[in-house]
Design an enzyme around this catalytic site. Structure first.
Site, mmCIF file in Angstrom:
data_model
loop_
_atom_site.group_PDB
_atom_site.id
_atom_site.type_symbol
_atom_site.label_atom_id
_atom_site.label_comp_id
_atom_site.label_asym_id
_atom_site.label_seq_id
_atom_site.Cartn_x
_atom_site.Cartn_y
_atom_site.Cartn_z
ATOM 1 N N GLN A 215 0.834 -1.207 0.000
ATOM 2 C CA GLN A 215 0.000 0.000 0.000
ATOM 3 C C GLN A 215 0.869 1.257 0.000
ATOM 4 O OE1 GLN A 215 -3.375 -0.194 -0.254
ATOM 5 N NE2 GLN A 215 -3.460 2.027 -0.476
ATOM 6 N N SER A 246 -5.380 2.313 4.957
ATOM 7 C CA SER A 246 -6.024 1.371 4.040
ATOM 8 C C SER A 246 -6.729 0.226 4.750
ATOM 9 C CB SER A 246 -5.005 0.780 3.069
ATOM 10 O OG SER A 246 -5.634 -0.203 2.268
ATOM 11 N N HIS A 248 -7.560 -2.388 3.332
ATOM 12 C CA HIS A 248 -7.029 -3.649 2.806
ATOM 13 C C HIS A 248 -5.972 -4.238 3.739
ATOM 14 C CE1 HIS A 248 -9.080 -4.061 -1.024
ATOM 15 N NE2 HIS A 248 -9.077 -2.738 -1.075
ATOM 16 N N ASP A 255 -11.637 -6.149 -3.139
ATOM 17 C CA ASP A 255 -11.956 -5.489 -4.407
ATOM 18 C C ASP A 255 -12.300 -6.573 -5.423
ATOM 19 O OD1 ASP A 255 -11.358 -3.006 -3.372
ATOM 20 O OD2 ASP A 255 -9.323 -2.957 -4.191
ATOM 21 N N GLU A 292 -16.656 3.632 -5.099
ATOM 22 C CA GLU A 292 -15.927 2.421 -5.507
ATOM 23 C C GLU A 292 -16.922 1.264 -5.523
ATOM 24 O OE1 GLU A 292 -12.419 1.519 -3.219
ATOM 25 O OE2 GLU A 292 -11.327 3.241 -4.006
ATOM 26 N N HIS A 295 -15.444 -2.241 -4.081
ATOM 27 C CA HIS A 295 -14.810 -2.445 -2.773
ATOM 28 C C HIS A 295 -15.875 -2.775 -1.702
ATOM 29 C CE1 HIS A 295 -11.592 -1.258 0.315
ATOM 30 N NE2 HIS A 295 -12.692 -1.388 1.038
HETATM 31 ZN ZN LIG Z 1 -10.360 -1.585 -2.209
#
Ligand SMILES: [Zn+2]
Length: 327
Positions: A215, A246, A248, A255, A292, A295
């Protein structure tokens, strides 16, 4: 004794030089700018002046933030940062930083603070301790609620054909990781989507758990292209966030790659399995992230249902339900 001598010598020299310095200071008028930094609001008008020399030109670096006329009158237009550069008759340039805040919006923002994003973005990898950290479904990770460690979270597992439905594929064949507790609800959700509409999903490359370094590289690349990227995310919205911000990095965010109909199905049904579409275009003011459609984040069934049925994002959920379970 030696120290004392040095002391006397030093101050002796200073006293001797004093009249010389004073005389020279009296002869040349030193030019200066009346403000080197201005914190103001949208719509403010003001002058920044030069003293000791005549101003010959005024220039604003980012004219979308503020403008200046030939007399040096500055007018602010939108929230952001820019600089006013005044060139003096002496040929020198004098700079005033201009920070424009949208104070009206700040009141609406509740949990978010415009300035924090800058702080977050400035955290260097060396300043974040390389330690593991604990995560839980529904934890808030964003520009202001950051992960202050750069190791790995506990509880990650690799995706494999033996632990997940065959209706889901993933691009990073051997390296895609998620939190263990996500695997079962994820499988159930993807199976249900297939049953209802023959929708199939794939996790994009880097679309599962992401290490700090990964990231960090994403973010550095963005900053390389545009150093001002992320300066005002609640206003402009980003699609890439700093490593400490993030989701993630928790192993709860995914995603997907899918058809539009597949994304629409997830948006409508994912809450039943404990997932939410995390970033809506209408919620950028809270999240700092643009729309998004791909996501999704596992937050657990109760939080997911509340967010979806009330039409609120996770930031609003925290504000409204004051962290009873998730503090
Ligand atoms: Zn994402």
């Amino acid at each position: 004794m030696r120290v004392f001598k040095r002391f006397v010598f030093f101050w002796g020299i200073c006293i001797l030089l004093l009249p010389v310095v004073n005389v020279s200071a009296g002869k040349t008028k030193k030019a200066y700018i009346t403000s080197t930094i201005k914190n103001c609001e949208i719509g403010d008008k003001f002058y920044v002046k030069l003293k000791g020399t005549k101003a010959v030109s005024y220039e604003i670096k980012d004219e979308t933030v503020a403008t200046v006329n030939e007399k040096g009158k500055v007018k602010t237009k939108r929230a952001g940062k820019t600089k006013l550069v005044i060139t003096g008759e002496n040929g020198k340039k004098y700079t005033c930083k201009i920070n424009v805040y949208d104070t009206k919006r700040a009141e609406d923002q509740i949990t978010v603070e415009t300035e924090s994003s800058k702080v977050t973005a400035n955290i260097k990898d060396t300043e974040v301790p390389r330690e593991s950290y604990k995560v839980k479904p529904g934890m808030l990770v964003n520009f202001t609620h950051i992960i202050k460690k750069s190791g790995n979270p506990e509880g990650l597992v690799y995706l494999s054909k033996s632990n997940i439905t065959d209706k889901l594929t993933w691009r990073d064949t051997d390296t895609c990781k998620l939190q263990k507790e996500v695997i079962k609800p994820l499988s159930e959700m993807i199976d249900a989507a297939y049953k209802e509409g023959k929708f199939k999903y794939s996790i994009i490359s880097g679309g599962g758990y992401r290490a700090f370094e990964t990231q960090y590289r994403y973010w550095q690349r963005r900053m390389g292209m545009n150093p001002a990227y992320g300066d005002d995310p609640y206003h402009n919205g980003v699609i890439c966030v700093p490593a400490v911000s993030s989701e993630h990095r928790t192993g709860y965010a995914i995603d997907f790659d899918a058809t539009d109909a597949g994304f629409a199905w997830l948006e409508k049904n994912s809450y039943k399995y404990g997932f939410i579409k995390r970033y809506y275009g209408t919620k950028t003011i809270f999240t700092g992230v643009m729309d998004e459609p791909y996501h999704f984040t596992y937050v657990g069934k109760s939080v997911a249902a509340t967010c979806y049925l009330e039409g609120i994002c996770l930031e609003e959920y925290y504000e409204k339900y004051v962290n009873v379970e998730y503090n």
